[in-house]
Every structure is written in C-alpha cells, then in structure tokens.
Design a protein around this motif. Structure first.
Motif, PDB file in Angstrom:
ATOM      1  N   GLU A 260      -7.030  -8.088   1.699  1.00 55.72           N
ATOM      2  CA  GLU A 260      -6.654  -6.710   1.420  1.00 55.72           C
ATOM      3  C   GLU A 260      -7.835  -5.870   0.990  1.00 55.72           C
ATOM      4  O   GLU A 260      -7.841  -4.656   1.136  1.00 55.72           O
ATOM      5  CB  GLU A 260      -5.566  -6.694   0.339  1.00 55.72           C
ATOM      6  CG  GLU A 260      -4.944  -5.341   0.122  1.00 55.72           C
ATOM      7  CD  GLU A 260      -3.874  -5.363  -0.957  1.00 55.72           C
ATOM      8  OE1 GLU A 260      -2.972  -4.529  -0.903  1.00 55.72           O
ATOM      9  OE2 GLU A 260      -3.949  -6.236  -1.851  1.00 55.72           O
ATOM     10  N   ALA A 263      -7.821  -2.411  -1.924  1.00 50.80           N
ATOM     11  CA  ALA A 263      -6.556  -1.667  -1.986  1.00 50.80           C
ATOM     12  C   ALA A 263      -6.792  -0.297  -2.625  1.00 50.80           C
ATOM     13  O   ALA A 263      -6.029   0.161  -3.471  1.00 50.80           O
ATOM     14  CB  ALA A 263      -5.500  -2.449  -2.750  1.00 50.80           C
ATOM     15  N   ALA A 265      -6.691   2.828  -1.333  1.00 50.66           N
ATOM     16  CA  ALA A 265      -5.694   3.856  -1.045  1.00 50.66           C
ATOM     17  C   ALA A 265      -4.392   3.597  -1.782  1.00 50.66           C
ATOM     18  O   ALA A 265      -3.727   4.534  -2.240  1.00 50.66           O
ATOM     19  CB  ALA A 265      -5.440   3.927   0.467  1.00 50.66           C
ATOM     20  N   ALA A 266      -4.007   2.323  -1.918  1.00 47.52           N
ATOM     21  CA  ALA A 266      -2.760   1.997  -2.614  1.00 47.52           C
ATOM     22  C   ALA A 266      -2.834   2.423  -4.075  1.00 47.52           C
ATOM     23  O   ALA A 266      -1.876   2.975  -4.628  1.00 47.52           O
ATOM     24  CB  ALA A 266      -2.466   0.506  -2.501  1.00 47.52           C
ATOM     25  N   GLY A 269      -2.910   6.330  -4.260  1.00 46.51           N
ATOM     26  CA  GLY A 269      -1.587   6.851  -3.949  1.00 46.51           C
ATOM     27  C   GLY A 269      -0.607   6.640  -5.092  1.00 46.51           C
ATOM     28  O   GLY A 269       0.236   7.506  -5.367  1.00 46.51           O
ATOM     29  N   PRO A 413      -3.684  10.186   2.546  1.00 50.29           N
ATOM     30  CA  PRO A 413      -3.210   9.338   3.651  1.00 50.29           C
ATOM     31  C   PRO A 413      -4.333   8.905   4.588  1.00 50.29           C
ATOM     32  O   PRO A 413      -4.281   7.811   5.155  1.00 50.29           O
ATOM     33  CB  PRO A 413      -2.192  10.235   4.382  1.00 50.29           C
ATOM     34  CG  PRO A 413      -1.759  11.222   3.349  1.00 50.29           C
ATOM     35  CD  PRO A 413      -2.968  11.468   2.498  1.00 50.29           C
ATOM     36  N   ALA A 416      -5.915   5.726   3.438  1.00 48.05           N
ATOM     37  CA  ALA A 416      -5.099   4.560   3.777  1.00 48.05           C
ATOM     38  C   ALA A 416      -5.292   4.176   5.241  1.00 48.05           C
ATOM     39  O   ALA A 416      -5.388   2.984   5.580  1.00 48.05           O
ATOM     40  CB  ALA A 416      -3.624   4.847   3.487  1.00 48.05           C
ATOM     41  N   ASP A 417      -5.363   5.179   6.137  1.00 42.38           N
ATOM     42  CA  ASP A 417      -5.568   4.889   7.560  1.00 42.38           C
ATOM     43  C   ASP A 417      -6.915   4.203   7.792  1.00 42.38           C
ATOM     44  O   ASP A 417      -7.023   3.281   8.610  1.00 42.38           O
ATOM     45  CB  ASP A 417      -5.500   6.179   8.376  1.00 42.38           C
ATOM     46  CG  ASP A 417      -4.095   6.780   8.405  1.00 42.38           C
ATOM     47  OD1 ASP A 417      -3.136   6.030   8.117  1.00 42.38           O
ATOM     48  OD2 ASP A 417      -3.975   7.978   8.686  1.00 42.38           O
ATOM     49  N   GLU A 419      -8.592   2.328   5.641  1.00 41.43           N
ATOM     50  CA  GLU A 419      -8.491   0.943   5.190  1.00 41.43           C
ATOM     51  C   GLU A 419      -7.789   0.082   6.219  1.00 41.43           C
ATOM     52  O   GLU A 419      -8.162  -1.068   6.444  1.00 41.43           O
ATOM     53  CB  GLU A 419      -7.764   0.870   3.851  1.00 41.43           C
ATOM     54  CG  GLU A 419      -8.657   1.076   2.649  1.00 41.43           C
ATOM     55  CD  GLU A 419      -8.025   0.623   1.353  1.00 41.43           C
ATOM     56  OE1 GLU A 419      -8.717  -0.001   0.533  1.00 41.43           O
ATOM     57  OE2 GLU A 419      -6.830   0.901   1.150  1.00 41.43           O
TER      58      GLU A 419
END
Length: 446
Positions: A260, A263, A265-266, A269, A413, A416-417, A419
């Motif tokens: 992973e 993480a 973006a997680a 977010g 967002p 996240a894309d 990543e």
C-alpha cells in the motif's frame, strides 16, 4: 406499498398511494454511504457484527457515532451495507414523524432505481443526481456525476429523467430502520418474544439432553473455519502457508503495508472529511514527515478544533496530537466486538481478506521504471484533472510537481488516483491559499 419521499420542504408521495399498504420512507441519501460487500456470516446478528468490523475502514468517524444497516444477500452472497451518522438518522426519523408518518421502512433513493441497466441508471432528484449500477449506488452533485457514472452519463443534468421509481417487488434491498431505529412493536408481536416462546419446550428438552454442547460445537467449528480461511488467504496472496492463523494475519498485514505504501491519499481524505463535518474547522496544511507520518495543521475556531481532534485520535490511523496539529501514521489494527474466541477469529478473517485485496490491487498497478515515461504519466494525470498550470519536473530521482492553486475537491481525489497508478510519494507539502484554494509541492517516484 406507498413510497413517501423526504424533502427539504416536507414529504411527498411517489406514485400511487394505497391506504392499506405499508408506508416506505424514501430519503435522498446524500448523507448515506452505500457499500457492496460480501459477508461470510448468515445469521442477522453476526452479519451486523461483521459489517461493523468492515465499517471500521470505511467510516470517516468513530463507529460509536455511525448507524450501520445491512441488506439481504443476493445469489452471489453480496449485500448492501449502509453507513450514516446517528444524529442524521435520528433527524430523518423525526422528519417523517413531524409529518404524521410512521414509516415501516426507510430506504435510500438510489436503491429504488433499476439495477439491471448495463451502463447504470441515472435520474434527477431536485438538485441531485441519483445513480445506480450493480456495484455502485448513491446521490451526487451534477458536477460529479460524469466522473462517477462513467458511460451512464449521456447528457446534461436537465436531460435526465425525474426520479420516479417503480414499486419494489418483494423485500427491500436494505432497510435503514435496524438496531436502535427498528420500529417498536407490541411485545407479544415481536420476534424476540415469539421465537423464544415457540422454542421454549424444545430448548428445555435439548438442555436436559446435551446442555451447551451444540452451541459450543458450532462455535468451535466456526472459529476453525475462520482460521483455515485466513491461512488459505495467506497462501494465495503470499505464496506460502504460515503455521497458524495468527502468523498468517501478521504476514498479510506486513505485506499490505509494503504494497500500500504510505496511504497518503487515504490519510488526507480522512482528515479532510472529518474537518468538513464540523462547522468552523478547516484543514490548513499537510506535510510529509521523514518517518512517513503526515503532519496536519488545523485552523479555525478553537471549539471546532477541539471537537475534531478527539475524533481524529480515535480514527482508523495511529494518531498523535500536538496542539492544533496532529500526526497520522499507519492504519490501526481492528478491535474485536468482544474478547470471545469467535469475535477475535472473525476480526482476523475480515482483516486478512481486506489486506489480501489491497495486496492484489497493488500488484495490478502498472510498473514504470523509465523516468521520462513516469513523468509523462504524472503530467497527464494533472492535465486530465484540469490543473494545466501544474509544473512537472522529471529527474533521475523521480518527478517533482508544483501546483500553485487547486480546489480541494480536485486535488485530493487526484492524489488518490496517482497512488493507484503505483506512484510513491517522496515529498508532500500542501497549504491553503488566501482564497481557500490549495497550493502543493510534491515529489513522486515509481
């Protein structure tokens, strides 16, 4: 069956009204998160317990503040699981009661759309777009519909048909009136009374013949099944079979952390979602630390910051508060509902399956070692998001990107894309501009 839609002005009837049929309350669902999950358990109470364990990674706030509802399973074993803030759910129930309506069930509008359309189904509901595919359901703003609906988006907002669902046949796919919100019945009509009363004589006989043995045997078999499944998941994902379920779960967790990455973006977010729920709080800046943790600076009114901070400390990531700033690290391990062997085994299985899915997704990401190709892909992602003023600088060590101004709804967002493309963050600094846009300086490596 009569469908009653909740609106900001009150309520209105959808379709024909039948006096003798049950009343189904319909809410737009902009505050309901719907997830399509495959649950292993079949008993309602254990399905709800398993869904709450799965919801620990899906919720943007502590589970004590979240109402979880589980739908019926389809032929493939998948069910809709709904997450909604408890206070919001209470307000929906109170809204119907204020209109003199006691609904038998409450359902999000999206789950009343046709799920059989190949490209999905979309409809207008006041100022919202309601969308439904076999794996996705919800209500979004018109500006986000083209990005989420994909091929189902065929025109402008005003060209979409008005939301006018057909009466559902048979059982609803999900009913939000579960648990604490389940309608109260006369005590002699409740299943909690009828079922024990009907089985009382049989239970007495069984207790005389074999007290407790049946349940203990079933629990032991269920625990063994969970442990066997965890070891098989580890063997399929890691290529080796650990000695026991505990070792297998630990190996999967370690592999997930490696696959992973940070993480990033997680974590961003999660903090952004939490601050948006509290009026007067805002996210001022984000900084990637040398140890891999993210330092968040919160701004706004002190009472609002004090309200957000405890929720972040109890969230799904390891957290450390430092005044108005907070450091977020790796994901927390799940917490079993009870300390029984069954709950511990169930949690281990749920975590192992989630870790295996993340490992598989990471392996499927395209790998790019050529710096020029990698930089081109990064630049294309920023251009596709409409950030044409982003400065992309490739080098042998990676790719540096500077964004002078971007809205958070676009930038976050996009991270996240990127990543998901397989990029690894080597540097990250995000700060708020004076006009509430964000500026960002980032470094990526393949």
């Amino acid at each position: 069956m009569t469908l009653i839609l909740e609106t900001a002005e009150g309520v209105r009837t959808l379709g024909a009204e039948t006096a003798e049929s049950p009343v189904i309350g319909v809410i737009p669902g902009d505050d309901v998160a719907l997830h399509r999950l495959t649950l292993l358990e079949s008993a309602p109470a254990r399905r709800l317990e398993e869904a709450r364990m799965r919801a620990a990674d899906l919720s943007a706030q502590p589970l004590d503040n979240v109402h979880v509802a589980v739908g019926t399973a389809d032929d493939a074993g998948a069910s809709w699981v709904a997450l909604i803030d408890r206070d919001r759910m209470e307000r929906h129930v109170a809204h119907f009661r204020a209109a003199g309506i006691q609904p038998a069930s409450i359902v999000p509008a999206a789950l009343l759309l046709d799920a059989g359309a190949e490209d999905g189904t979309l409809a207008r509901l006041d100022d919202w777009v309601v969308l439904r595919t076999p794996e996705l359901a919800g209500v979004v703003e018109p500006s986000l519909a083209p990005h989420i609906a994909g091929p189902a988006w065929k025109g402008r907002f005003y060209l979409l048909p008005e939301f006018a669902p057909e009466m559902p046949e048979g059982e609803l796919e999900i009913d939000l009136l579960q648990g604490d919100f389940e309608p109260r019945q006369l005590w002699w009509k409740q299943r909690s009374f009828q079922i024990p009363a009907a089985l009382l004589t049989l239970m007495l006989v069984l207790l005389l013949l074999a007290p407790g043995l049946i349940e203990r045997a079933r629990t032991a078999a269920t625990i063994a099944g969970y442990e066997q499944a965890v070891m098989e998941i580890a063997q399929a994902s890691l290529g080796q079979r650990p000695a026991d379920a505990e070792t297998a779960a630990a190996a999967l967790a370690q592999a997930r952390r490696s696959a992973e990455g940070g993480a990033i973006a997680a974590r961003i977010g999660h903090v952004a979602a939490m601050t948006e729920t509290v009026q007067g709080a805002r996210l001022e800046s984000v900084q990637l630390q040398p140890d891999g943790r993210l330092r968040f600076a919160l701004g706004g009114q002190a009472p609002a910051i004090n309200q957000v901070m405890p929720q972040l400390l109890q969230g799904p990531f390891e957290a450390e508060a430092q005044g108005p700033q907070i450091l977020l690290g790796d994901r927390r391990a799940g917490i079993a509902a009870t300390q029984s062997g069954l709950s511990v085994a169930m949690l281990r299985f749920v975590s192992a399956r989630s870790d295996a899915a993340l490992i598989t997704a990471a392996r499927a990401r395209p790998k790019t070692s050529d710096p020029a190709t990698f930089a081109t892909r990064i630049g294309a992602a920023f251009a596709a998001a409409g950030l044409a003023d982003a400065t992309v600088t490739p080098s042998t060590a990676g790719t540096a990107v500077v964004v002078p101004a971007a809205r958070s709804a676009v930038l976050l967002p996009l991270l996240a894309d990127i990543e998901l493309m397989g990029a690894r963050f080597t540097a990250l600094a995000i700060a708020r501009n004076g006009d509430d846009t964000l500026n960002a300086t980032m470094g990526f490596a393949p």
